[in-house]
Design an enzyme around this catalytic site. Structure first.
Site, short mmCIF file in Angstrom:
data_model
loop_
_atom_site.label_atom_id
_atom_site.label_comp_id
_atom_site.label_asym_id
_atom_site.label_seq_id
_atom_site.Cartn_x
_atom_site.Cartn_y
_atom_site.Cartn_z
CB SER A 76 -0.72 0.08 1.26
OG SER A 76 -1.28 1.24 1.31
CE LYS B 48 -1.44 -4.17 3.61
NZ LYS B 48 -1.88 -5.60 2.73
CE1 TYR C 106 -3.81 -2.09 5.26
CE2 TYR C 106 -3.11 0.26 4.56
CZ TYR C 106 -3.62 -1.15 4.40
OH TYR C 106 -3.65 -1.57 3.08
N1 UFG Z 1 -13.23 10.76 2.74
C1 UFG Z 1 -13.95 11.76 3.17
N2 UFG Z 1 -15.26 11.27 3.42
C2 UFG Z 1 -15.71 9.98 3.54
C3 UFG Z 1 -14.50 9.13 3.26
C4 UFG Z 1 -13.34 9.63 3.00
O1 UFG Z 1 -13.96 12.89 3.00
O2 UFG Z 1 -16.60 9.60 4.14
C5 UFG Z 1 -11.73 11.29 2.18
C6 UFG Z 1 -10.70 10.77 2.99
O3 UFG Z 1 -10.50 11.84 3.97
C7 UFG Z 1 -9.52 10.67 1.74
C8 UFG Z 1 -10.43 10.36 0.77
O4 UFG Z 1 -11.76 10.79 0.83
O5 UFG Z 1 -9.04 12.03 1.68
C9 UFG Z 1 -10.10 8.87 0.38
O6 UFG Z 1 -10.68 8.09 1.51
P1 UFG Z 1 -10.83 6.45 1.20
O7 UFG Z 1 -11.30 6.25 2.93
O8 UFG Z 1 -11.84 6.14 0.29
O9 UFG Z 1 -9.38 5.97 1.04
P2 UFG Z 1 -8.10 6.26 2.09
O10 UFG Z 1 -7.48 7.19 1.09
O11 UFG Z 1 -8.15 6.52 3.42
O12 UFG Z 1 -7.59 5.01 2.10
C10 UFG Z 1 -6.74 4.20 1.01
C11 UFG Z 1 -6.96 2.55 1.07
C12 UFG Z 1 -6.06 2.21 2.37
C13 UFG Z 1 -4.62 2.59 2.53
C14 UFG Z 1 -4.75 4.18 2.16
C15 UFG Z 1 -3.38 4.89 2.22
O13 UFG Z 1 -8.02 2.32 1.26
O14 UFG Z 1 -6.02 0.69 2.38
O15 UFG Z 1 -5.33 4.36 1.27
O16 UFG Z 1 -3.43 6.03 2.80
F1 UFG Z 1 -4.19 2.34 3.34
#
Ligand code: UFG
Length: 323
Positions: free
Chosen positions: A114, A142, A138
């Site tokens: 990741s 990894k 997490y």
């Molecule tokens: N976000 C919102 N509202 C929500 C959900 C997400 O504003 O309800 C934002 C988050 O703050 C982020 C973006 O949308 O900026 C994407 O969020 P996600 O939860 O879809 O994905 P992440 O970037 O948090 O997570 C992904 C992978 C993880 C990994 C991570 C690495 O799903 O497994 O990237 O940073 F670890």
């Protein structure tokens, strides 16, 4: 050639099993169905077992030439409040799987890593040689697994590729498989829940980041593009050396840009509201995908609109109600 897809009843694993099948490989799915779903393995041999069950793994490892390992917990927030779960499965379980592989004749291993291994990057776009300084448990799990492979590889003649995913999204064009998380935390399916009234509104986690519109920027990569990269990584391993490879598009989109894309593609407005920043969210994560292109001859083909369209098609079909 036969490949054991460990965690193949999960989101990215199931798409990879399908990509392998489409390229003429035999894919055998091994999954404990803890977070995976048998419905995501249609038409595949599915062996229900845990990654720490060496006696269950041994006979199936005799039937394959390579292993792809997707079986990990993957909620950043949960890893902060319940790190034990993450170290137990992603590290102890993962190493147990790796040792079972070493005890077999299999010497090709593809690992679902990741961009979380980098933590908050010193520069964007992010190349593979950036320091790995994860900022949540997490990401640490990894990184530990990557380091285990880096030690085991030369010591035991194990060829491996650490594929560092950016934000996987979308679903197979067929509409037969897609994302099925419970609870759902990822941006695009969470926005669909808001459209359907399954949540009151989408919370936008922060709008004071140093980005063009203040919301976080991520590199959203279609899951089928990711899946195809695994097949190419496997083929590369036939003659190439062990590597770490970023899988992203090289283009970032903000949360607001994603919500606009959802409106454009689905014709539905996402009701949203401002919420505080989520702990551990870096402002911007965008891949430099040069190495994937050079080594694997891989480039993301699918656009953001295709990501949203395929995700929506799948979501409309299943409309998962939270367990
Ligand atoms: N976000 C919102 N509202 C929500 C959900 C997400 O504003 O309800 C934002 C988050 O703050 C982020 C973006 O949308 O900026 C994407 O969020 P996600 O939860 O879809 O994905 P992440 O970037 O948090 O997570 C992904 C992978 C993880 C990994 C991570 C690495 O799903 O497994 O990237 O940073 F670890």
């Amino acid at each position: 050639m036969a490949v054991l897809v460990v965690g193949g009843a999960g989101y990215i694993g199931s798409h990879t099993a399908l990509a392998l099948k489409r390229r003429g490989y035999e894919a055998i799915i091994y999954d404990n169905l803890g977070a995976g779903h048998a419905e995501l393995a249609p038409g595949f041999e599915l062996i229900v077992g845990d990654i720490s069950d060496a006696s269950k793994l041994a006979p199936v490892l005799r039937r394959v030439n390579a292993v792809m390992h997707f079986a990990a917990h993957a909620y950043v927030g949960e890893s902060v409040v319940n790190p034990r779960k993450y170290f137990q499965n992603n590290v102890l379980g993962g190493i147990s799987l790796l040792n079972a592989v070493l005890d077999s004749k299999v010497r090709k291993f593809i690992f679902s890593s990741s961009c979380a291994v980098y933590g908050t990057p010193a520069k964007v776009p992010m190349s593979e040689d950036l320091p790995r300084v994860p900022v949540n448990p997490y990401g640490v799990t990894k990184l530990i697994f990557e380091q285990a492979l880096e030690a085991y590889g030369p010591a035991y003649g194990l060829g491996y590729i650490n594929l560092r995913y950016f934000n996987a999204a979308g679903a197979d064009e067929s509409g037969t498989i897609g994302e099925m998380h419970s609870p759902e935390t990822h941006l695009i399916p969470s926005a669909f829940e808001a459209i359907r009234g399954q949540r009151p509104a989408l919370d936008i986690f922060g709008d004071k980041y140093p980005t063009p519109d203040g919301t976080c920027v991520r590199d959203y990569i279609h899951v089928s593009d990711l899946a195809e990269a695994h097949v190419l990584a496997l083929e590369y391993l036939a003659g190439g050396t062990s590597q770490a490879v970023n899988l992203g598009t090289g283009r970032g989109y903000s949360v607001r840009e994603i919500l606009s894309a959802i409106k454009r593609v689905t014709g539905r407005e996402v009701s949203s509201r401002m919420a505080p920043p989520r702990a551990g969210d870096p402002a911007e994560l965008v891949a430099d995908p040069t190495r994937a292109q050079e080594l694997l001859n891989w480039k993301a083909k699918r656009s953001l609109d295709e990501i949203v369209a395929t995700a929506w098609k799948w979501d409309e079909r299943v409309r998962p109600t939270p367990k």
